[in-house]
Write a protein that holds these residues in place. Structure first.
Motif, mmCIF file in Angstrom:
data_model
loop_
_atom_site.group_PDB
_atom_site.id
_atom_site.type_symbol
_atom_site.label_atom_id
_atom_site.label_comp_id
_atom_site.label_asym_id
_atom_site.label_seq_id
_atom_site.Cartn_x
_atom_site.Cartn_y
_atom_site.Cartn_z
ATOM 1 N N PHE A 287 0.815 -1.218 0.000
ATOM 2 C CA PHE A 287 0.000 0.000 0.000
ATOM 3 C C PHE A 287 0.856 1.279 0.000
ATOM 4 O O PHE A 287 0.666 2.158 -0.850
ATOM 5 C CB PHE A 287 -0.949 -0.018 1.212
ATOM 6 N N ALA A 288 1.813 1.346 0.929
ATOM 7 C CA ALA A 288 2.612 2.575 1.049
ATOM 8 C C ALA A 288 3.398 2.849 -0.235
ATOM 9 O O ALA A 288 3.475 3.993 -0.708
ATOM 10 C CB ALA A 288 3.561 2.471 2.242
ATOM 11 N N GLY A 289 3.966 1.791 -0.799
ATOM 12 C CA GLY A 289 4.747 1.950 -2.030
ATOM 13 C C GLY A 289 3.871 2.403 -3.189
ATOM 14 O O GLY A 289 4.253 3.275 -3.974
ATOM 15 N N MET A 290 2.671 1.807 -3.288
ATOM 16 C CA MET A 290 1.760 2.182 -4.383
ATOM 17 C C MET A 290 1.337 3.640 -4.259
ATOM 18 O O MET A 290 1.251 4.350 -5.253
ATOM 19 C CB MET A 290 0.506 1.305 -4.349
ATOM 20 N N VAL A 291 1.073 4.066 -3.026
ATOM 21 C CA VAL A 291 0.641 5.450 -2.806
ATOM 22 C C VAL A 291 1.755 6.413 -3.214
ATOM 23 O O VAL A 291 1.526 7.390 -3.936
ATOM 24 C CB VAL A 291 0.229 5.661 -1.323
ATOM 25 N N LYS A 292 2.987 6.104 -2.782
ATOM 26 C CA LYS A 292 4.125 6.982 -3.096
ATOM 27 C C LYS A 292 4.329 7.063 -4.618
ATOM 28 O O LYS A 292 4.419 8.155 -5.199
ATOM 29 C CB LYS A 292 5.379 6.435 -2.416
ATOM 30 N N GLU A 293 4.363 5.895 -5.244
ATOM 31 C CA GLU A 293 4.573 5.853 -6.700
ATOM 32 C C GLU A 293 3.422 6.520 -7.453
ATOM 33 O O GLU A 293 3.626 7.282 -8.385
ATOM 34 C CB GLU A 293 4.603 4.391 -7.161
ATOM 35 N N GLY A 294 2.208 6.182 -7.034
ATOM 36 C CA GLY A 294 1.022 6.686 -7.723
ATOM 37 C C GLY A 294 0.929 8.201 -7.639
ATOM 38 O O GLY A 294 0.568 8.868 -8.623
ATOM 39 N N GLU A 295 1.267 8.752 -6.478
ATOM 40 C CA GLU A 295 1.203 10.215 -6.333
ATOM 41 C C GLU A 295 2.237 10.890 -7.237
ATOM 42 O O GLU A 295 1.959 11.926 -7.849
ATOM 43 C CB GLU A 295 1.373 10.618 -4.861
ATOM 44 N N ALA A 296 3.416 10.256 -7.336
ATOM 45 C CA ALA A 296 4.463 10.827 -8.213
ATOM 46 C C ALA A 296 4.022 10.732 -9.687
ATOM 47 O O ALA A 296 4.216 11.677 -10.465
ATOM 48 C CB ALA A 296 5.782 10.078 -8.010
ATOM 49 N N LEU A 297 3.407 9.617 -10.064
ATOM 50 C CA LEU A 297 2.944 9.462 -11.454
ATOM 51 C C LEU A 297 1.841 10.478 -11.759
ATOM 52 O O LEU A 297 1.861 11.141 -12.796
ATOM 53 C CB LEU A 297 2.423 8.028 -11.681
ATOM 54 N N ALA A 298 0.893 10.603 -10.846
ATOM 55 C CA ALA A 298 -0.239 11.514 -11.073
ATOM 56 C C ALA A 298 0.229 12.966 -11.196
ATOM 57 O O ALA A 298 -0.401 13.774 -11.893
ATOM 58 C CB ALA A 298 -1.260 11.373 -9.959
ATOM 59 N N ALA A 299 1.340 13.282 -10.509
ATOM 60 C CA ALA A 299 1.854 14.662 -10.545
ATOM 61 C C ALA A 299 2.524 14.990 -11.885
ATOM 62 O O ALA A 299 2.766 16.163 -12.195
ATOM 63 C CB ALA A 299 2.845 14.871 -9.406
ATOM 64 N N LEU A 300 2.798 13.963 -12.699
ATOM 65 C CA LEU A 300 3.504 14.201 -13.967
ATOM 66 C C LEU A 300 2.678 15.007 -14.956
ATOM 67 O O LEU A 300 3.182 15.848 -15.685
ATOM 68 C CB LEU A 300 3.846 12.862 -14.644
ATOM 69 N N HIS A 301 1.366 14.683 -15.009
ATOM 70 C CA HIS A 301 0.490 15.307 -16.023
ATOM 71 C C HIS A 301 -0.961 15.065 -15.615
ATOM 72 O O HIS A 301 -1.272 13.991 -15.085
ATOM 73 C CB HIS A 301 0.778 14.680 -17.399
ATOM 74 N N PRO A 302 -1.862 16.012 -15.887
ATOM 75 C CA PRO A 302 -3.270 15.811 -15.496
ATOM 76 C C PRO A 302 -3.934 14.607 -16.172
ATOM 77 O O PRO A 302 -4.938 14.098 -15.671
ATOM 78 C CB PRO A 302 -3.964 17.107 -15.935
ATOM 79 N N ASN A 303 -3.381 14.149 -17.310
ATOM 80 C CA ASN A 303 -4.010 13.015 -18.004
ATOM 81 C C ASN A 303 -3.542 11.647 -17.512
ATOM 82 O O ASN A 303 -4.018 10.616 -17.993
ATOM 83 C CB ASN A 303 -3.762 13.095 -19.519
ATOM 84 N N ILE A 304 -2.592 11.653 -16.575
ATOM 85 C CA ILE A 304 -2.112 10.353 -16.063
ATOM 86 C C ILE A 304 -3.180 9.697 -15.188
ATOM 87 O O ILE A 304 -3.782 10.336 -14.315
ATOM 88 C CB ILE A 304 -0.808 10.518 -15.238
ATOM 89 N N VAL A 305 -3.399 8.413 -15.464
ATOM 90 C CA VAL A 305 -4.291 7.583 -14.652
ATOM 91 C C VAL A 305 -3.396 6.523 -14.017
ATOM 92 O O VAL A 305 -2.624 5.863 -14.724
ATOM 93 C CB VAL A 305 -5.361 6.907 -15.548
#
Ligand code: E4P
Length: 219
Positions: A67-85
């Motif tokens: 969970f913690a790893g997914m949250v960290k990674e996911g937040e960084a990915l989402a911050a890249l661009h508004p179209n990132i899912v």
């Protein structure tokens, strides 16, 4: 029905985009590796390059399984661009992560879905997309399209907003059947999109039209 291309190949993404029918992109770690994209920085830059080509949702998958790893990674990915899912696997911590992202307004694609129960859980956790892999089910003699039908029925019964993203699409009949069933999105290779436009009667008809035109012009 939205058309997503399932690749990390920039040339193929450009070609699909130029066709004017592309609504988004899905990637996964295998597809990124196939393009030789390695190292975290290169991977993040590659997602940015994809987002610069396509005006639509781009699924970027987390590698962590906790969970913690997914949250960290996911937040960084989402911050890249508004179209990132953020693409999250259908495992226990993945369901928790989808709920977390959903509560934070970060959009998700729940991947590696092979049963109606998994799709129900993904929707309850607030996934934006659910990705049933129909081709991989067909590979093991299980009807992938039947799963799309079941998920459509369940989501309609309860008015879930989660979009059904038919994944692991292998051929044009998958696309047509998914459209008939009412899948919201299909993701497949460029070859499948291009195969949709082919018909021998179109080719022979065009040949005749052009020959008749040339004849009439004395050519
Ligand atoms: C979905 O998002 C996956 O990337 C993909 O559709 C998997 O397809 P495959 O079974 O052809 O690898």
């Amino acid at each position: 029905m939205k058309f997503f291309i399932d690749t990390a190949n920039l040339d193929q993404i450009r070609e699909a985009q130029d066709l004017g029918v592309l609504d988004g992109v899905t990637t996964n770690p295998s597809l990124m590796a196939k393009e030789g994209i390695t190292g975290q920085e290169n991977i993040l830059n590659h997602y940015k390059a994809i987002c610069a080509i396509v005006d639509g949702d781009v699924s970027a998958e987390v590698i962590s399984t906790d969970f913690a790893g997914m949250v960290k990674e996911g937040e960084a990915l989402a911050a890249l661009h508004p179209n990132i899912v953020v693409k999250v696997p259908m495992i226990k911590d993945g369901v928790k992560a989808i709920r977390y992202f959903s509560d934070k307004g970060i959009r998700t694609n729940c991947t590696l879905v092979f049963s109606a129960g998994q799709a129900l859980l993904a929707a309850k956790a607030g996934a934006t997309y659910v990705s049933p892999f129909i081709g991989r089910l067909d590979d093991i003699s299980t009807d992938g399209l039947e799963l799309i039908e079941k998920i459509r029925l369940i989501y309609d019964n309860y008015g879930f907003d989660t979009q059904i993203l038919a994944a692991s699409v292998r051929h044009t009949m998958h696309v047509i059947a998914c459209a008939e069933i009412g899948a919201d999105v299909m993701t497949g290779p460029l070859s499948v999109m291009l195969a949709l436009l082919k018909h021998p009667l179109t080719d022979s008809g065009l040949e005749t039209f052009l020959a008749d035109y040339n004849k009439s012009q004395g050519k």
